[in-house]
Design a protein around this motif. Sequence first.
Motif, PDB file in Angstrom:
ATOM      1  N   ILE A 116       1.284  -1.389   0.374  1.00 41.35           N
ATOM      2  CA  ILE A 116      -0.166   0.052  -0.012  1.00 41.35           C
ATOM      3  C   ILE A 116       0.633   1.418  -0.355  1.00 41.35           C
ATOM      4  O   ILE A 116       0.854   2.715  -0.693  1.00 41.35           O
ATOM      5  CB  ILE A 116      -0.817   0.217   1.136  1.00 41.35           C
ATOM      6  N   THR A 119       2.905   1.820  -3.474  1.00 43.60           N
ATOM      7  CA  THR A 119       1.325   2.342  -4.559  1.00 43.60           C
ATOM      8  C   THR A 119       1.320   3.688  -4.518  1.00 43.60           C
ATOM      9  O   THR A 119       1.330   4.658  -4.927  1.00 43.60           O
ATOM     10  CB  THR A 119       0.109   1.847  -4.375  1.00 43.60           C
ATOM     11  N   HIS A 132       2.423  14.883   2.550  1.00 43.31           N
ATOM     12  CA  HIS A 132       2.619  13.509   3.141  1.00 43.31           C
ATOM     13  C   HIS A 132       1.298  13.736   2.971  1.00 43.31           C
ATOM     14  O   HIS A 132       0.275  14.027   1.948  1.00 43.31           O
ATOM     15  CB  HIS A 132       2.509  13.672   4.204  1.00 43.31           C
ATOM     16  N   TYR A 133       0.817  12.091   3.538  1.00 47.22           N
ATOM     17  CA  TYR A 133      -0.269  10.936   3.451  1.00 47.22           C
ATOM     18  C   TYR A 133      -1.437  10.889   4.934  1.00 47.22           C
ATOM     19  O   TYR A 133      -0.361  10.061   5.291  1.00 47.22           O
ATOM     20  CB  TYR A 133      -0.730  10.394   2.236  1.00 47.22           C
ATOM     21  N   SER A 134      -2.102  10.087   4.526  1.00 44.93           N
ATOM     22  CA  SER A 134      -3.254   9.653   5.651  1.00 44.93           C
ATOM     23  C   SER A 134      -4.071   8.489   5.067  1.00 44.93           C
ATOM     24  O   SER A 134      -4.967   8.830   4.434  1.00 44.93           O
ATOM     25  CB  SER A 134      -3.682  10.249   6.555  1.00 44.93           C
ATOM     26  N   LEU A 135      -4.531   7.060   5.165  1.00 49.37           N
ATOM     27  CA  LEU A 135      -5.248   6.793   4.995  1.00 49.37           C
ATOM     28  C   LEU A 135      -5.419   5.564   6.509  1.00 49.37           C
ATOM     29  O   LEU A 135      -4.885   5.650   7.105  1.00 49.37           O
ATOM     30  CB  LEU A 135      -4.357   5.407   4.146  1.00 49.37           C
ATOM     31  N   TYR A 136      -7.188   5.399   6.384  1.00 50.80           N
ATOM     32  CA  TYR A 136      -7.852   5.734   7.493  1.00 50.80           C
ATOM     33  C   TYR A 136      -8.782   4.581   6.843  1.00 50.80           C
ATOM     34  O   TYR A 136      -9.618   4.389   5.736  1.00 50.80           O
ATOM     35  CB  TYR A 136      -8.296   6.328   7.944  1.00 50.80           C
TER      36      TYR A 136
ATOM     37  N   LEU B 100      -7.032  15.050  -2.113  1.00 48.69           N
ATOM     38  CA  LEU B 100      -6.441  15.763  -2.314  1.00 48.69           C
ATOM     39  C   LEU B 100      -6.215  17.157  -1.226  1.00 48.69           C
ATOM     40  O   LEU B 100      -7.074  18.035  -1.766  1.00 48.69           O
ATOM     41  CB  LEU B 100      -6.046  16.572  -3.239  1.00 48.69           C
ATOM     42  N   PHE B 111      -9.787  12.783  -6.703  1.00 49.24           N
ATOM     43  CA  PHE B 111      -8.972  11.970  -7.834  1.00 49.24           C
ATOM     44  C   PHE B 111      -9.248  10.748  -7.573  1.00 49.24           C
ATOM     45  O   PHE B 111      -9.131  10.172  -6.743  1.00 49.24           O
ATOM     46  CB  PHE B 111      -7.549  12.062  -7.908  1.00 49.24           C
ATOM     47  N   SER B 112      -8.789  10.259  -8.335  1.00 47.24           N
ATOM     48  CA  SER B 112      -9.265   8.496  -8.861  1.00 47.24           C
ATOM     49  C   SER B 112      -8.184   7.523  -9.141  1.00 47.24           C
ATOM     50  O   SER B 112      -7.117   8.092 -10.004  1.00 47.24           O
ATOM     51  CB  SER B 112     -10.223   8.011  -9.671  1.00 47.24           C
ATOM     52  N   ASP B 113      -7.624   6.539  -8.564  1.00 45.75           N
ATOM     53  CA  ASP B 113      -6.423   5.854  -8.721  1.00 45.75           C
ATOM     54  C   ASP B 113      -6.924   4.079  -9.025  1.00 45.75           C
ATOM     55  O   ASP B 113      -6.739   3.723  -7.392  1.00 45.75           O
ATOM     56  CB  ASP B 113      -5.296   5.888  -8.372  1.00 45.75           C
ATOM     57  N   LYS B 115      -5.456   1.693  -9.275  1.00 49.44           N
ATOM     58  CA  LYS B 115      -4.089   0.770  -8.696  1.00 49.44           C
ATOM     59  C   LYS B 115      -3.801   0.950  -7.097  1.00 49.44           C
ATOM     60  O   LYS B 115      -4.342   0.174  -6.372  1.00 49.44           O
ATOM     61  CB  LYS B 115      -2.869   1.311  -9.344  1.00 49.44           C
ATOM     62  N   ILE B 116      -4.787   2.210  -6.675  1.00 51.30           N
ATOM     63  CA  ILE B 116      -3.915   2.696  -4.607  1.00 51.30           C
ATOM     64  C   ILE B 116      -5.463   1.444  -4.838  1.00 51.30           C
ATOM     65  O   ILE B 116      -5.433   0.927  -3.169  1.00 51.30           O
ATOM     66  CB  ILE B 116      -4.336   4.109  -5.179  1.00 51.30           C
ATOM     67  N   THR B 119      -5.421  -1.928  -4.303  1.00 52.36           N
ATOM     68  CA  THR B 119      -4.208  -2.431  -3.513  1.00 52.36           C
ATOM     69  C   THR B 119      -4.847  -2.279  -2.616  1.00 52.36           C
ATOM     70  O   THR B 119      -4.666  -3.235  -1.613  1.00 52.36           O
ATOM     71  CB  THR B 119      -2.990  -1.680  -3.708  1.00 52.36           C
ATOM     72  N   ILE B 120      -5.625  -1.463  -1.594  1.00 50.93           N
ATOM     73  CA  ILE B 120      -6.323  -0.974  -0.323  1.00 50.93           C
ATOM     74  C   ILE B 120      -7.704  -2.025  -0.309  1.00 50.93           C
ATOM     75  O   ILE B 120      -7.265  -2.688   0.536  1.00 50.93           O
ATOM     76  CB  ILE B 120      -6.726   0.088  -0.329  1.00 50.93           C
ATOM     77  N   SER B 134     -10.473   5.573   3.775  1.00 54.76           N
ATOM     78  CA  SER B 134     -10.393   7.214   3.139  1.00 54.76           C
ATOM     79  C   SER B 134      -8.874   7.712   3.842  1.00 54.76           C
ATOM     80  O   SER B 134      -8.189   7.545   4.057  1.00 54.76           O
ATOM     81  CB  SER B 134     -10.900   8.289   4.204  1.00 54.76           C
ATOM     82  N   LEU B 135      -8.363   7.912   1.632  1.00 51.86           N
ATOM     83  CA  LEU B 135      -7.242   8.320   2.090  1.00 51.86           C
ATOM     84  C   LEU B 135      -6.982   9.781   1.427  1.00 51.86           C
ATOM     85  O   LEU B 135      -8.020  10.133   0.625  1.00 51.86           O
ATOM     86  CB  LEU B 135      -6.459   7.526   0.431  1.00 51.86           C
ATOM     87  N   TYR B 136      -6.015  10.408   2.527  1.00 52.19           N
ATOM     88  CA  TYR B 136      -6.258  11.468   1.824  1.00 52.19           C
ATOM     89  C   TYR B 136      -4.506  12.162   1.923  1.00 52.19           C
ATOM     90  O   TYR B 136      -3.475  11.188   2.520  1.00 52.19           O
ATOM     91  CB  TYR B 136      -6.692  12.461   3.564  1.00 52.19           C
ATOM     92  N   LEU B 137      -4.136  12.406   0.499  1.00 48.73           N
ATOM     93  CA  LEU B 137      -3.028  13.505  -0.011  1.00 48.73           C
ATOM     94  C   LEU B 137      -3.239  14.876   0.578  1.00 48.73           C
ATOM     95  O   LEU B 137      -3.816  15.337   0.387  1.00 48.73           O
ATOM     96  CB  LEU B 137      -2.460  13.273  -1.071  1.00 48.73           C
TER      97      LEU B 137
END
Lengths: 151, 151
Positions: A116, A119, A132-136, B100, B111-113, B115-116, B119-120, B134-137
Amino acid sequence: MREDNSYEVIRDVFTEYLIKKQHRKTPERYAILEHIYLHEGHFDAELLYNAMQKDYRVSLATIYNTLELLLDCSLIVKHPFVGQTAQFEKTFGNSIHHHLVCSKCGAVKEFSDKKIRTTIQAKNFASFEITHYSLYLYGLCNKCKNERKKS
Amino acid sequence: MREDNSYEVIRDVFTEYLIKKQHRKTPERYAILEHIYLHEGHFDAELLYNAMQKDYRVSLATIYNTLELLLDCSLIVKHPFVGQTAQFEKTFGNSIHHHLVCSKCGAVKEFSDKKIRTTIQAKNFASFEITHYSLYLYGLCNKCKNERKKS
DNA sequence: TTTGTTGCAAAACGTTTGCAGCCTC
DNA sequence: GAGGCTGCAAACGTTTTGCAACAAA
């Protein structure tokens, strides 16, 4: 001796930042930084405030002020999570990890996943500079899953 | 006709949830759900409250109460982002996307990805039942990056 | 009829701000 | 010595709560 992230180094990073931004190097700011780096885990402003009263007396206002600076120079990150209070975490000396958050009780667990991580880190944008980033991952922890069955 | 997520279906999901939990099926609750599903984008409690005053009058307290229920049955998700107000978003009919967030001005872009995403989604835990993630960059958007150079 | 739900207003909560005095530069 | 920083308390904005009236079951 893999201690590149000892407090001395961190302190220097902060000092450099303060100088660059022409902010003053007050004892309060260093006391807060030190407290954060000498303790583990997530914390919020009030927890930090209460914990610090024992060794070094600072006001909540100064805590908030300093957290702002530490965020700005990336020595800490801010986690929104679910509750109403912002959680913070130091960045150096922590391995990169992600968070499992229980939607019911708010419990937070950390986990790490190389695939993860790789990627996400591969991603970049022309018009956005990622720091940086955060995944929850949200869901139900075992305890709450069991309790839910009853209602 | 790929409208599996039309409001009728969503409404049924909510009804089923209310029955299962033995909550009452009040007109306010359906009005709120309908308003959310008939509009696009993120919203917070107050935005929803103001927007609804035109067609259906509900109190803020009821809005908060109902958002809680909708979260519980996963018809919406809550985004903490950075600011002080919680942002919500409907879950069905939205393509999965990530966010973002500009640390400086708080601007949020989606945004949409694939592969990410893949993987998650491959991740799972024995002792934790994942419902969503939730993924925050975080970083600096172009506007703030340019402004920063000055200070 | 019962009891969960609503609306209102007040309270609570985390965070921010204004200001006088202090201390870094 | 000047001006940024601190501590305090008051202010702020969001969310929660208490309570009487209402309405779904």
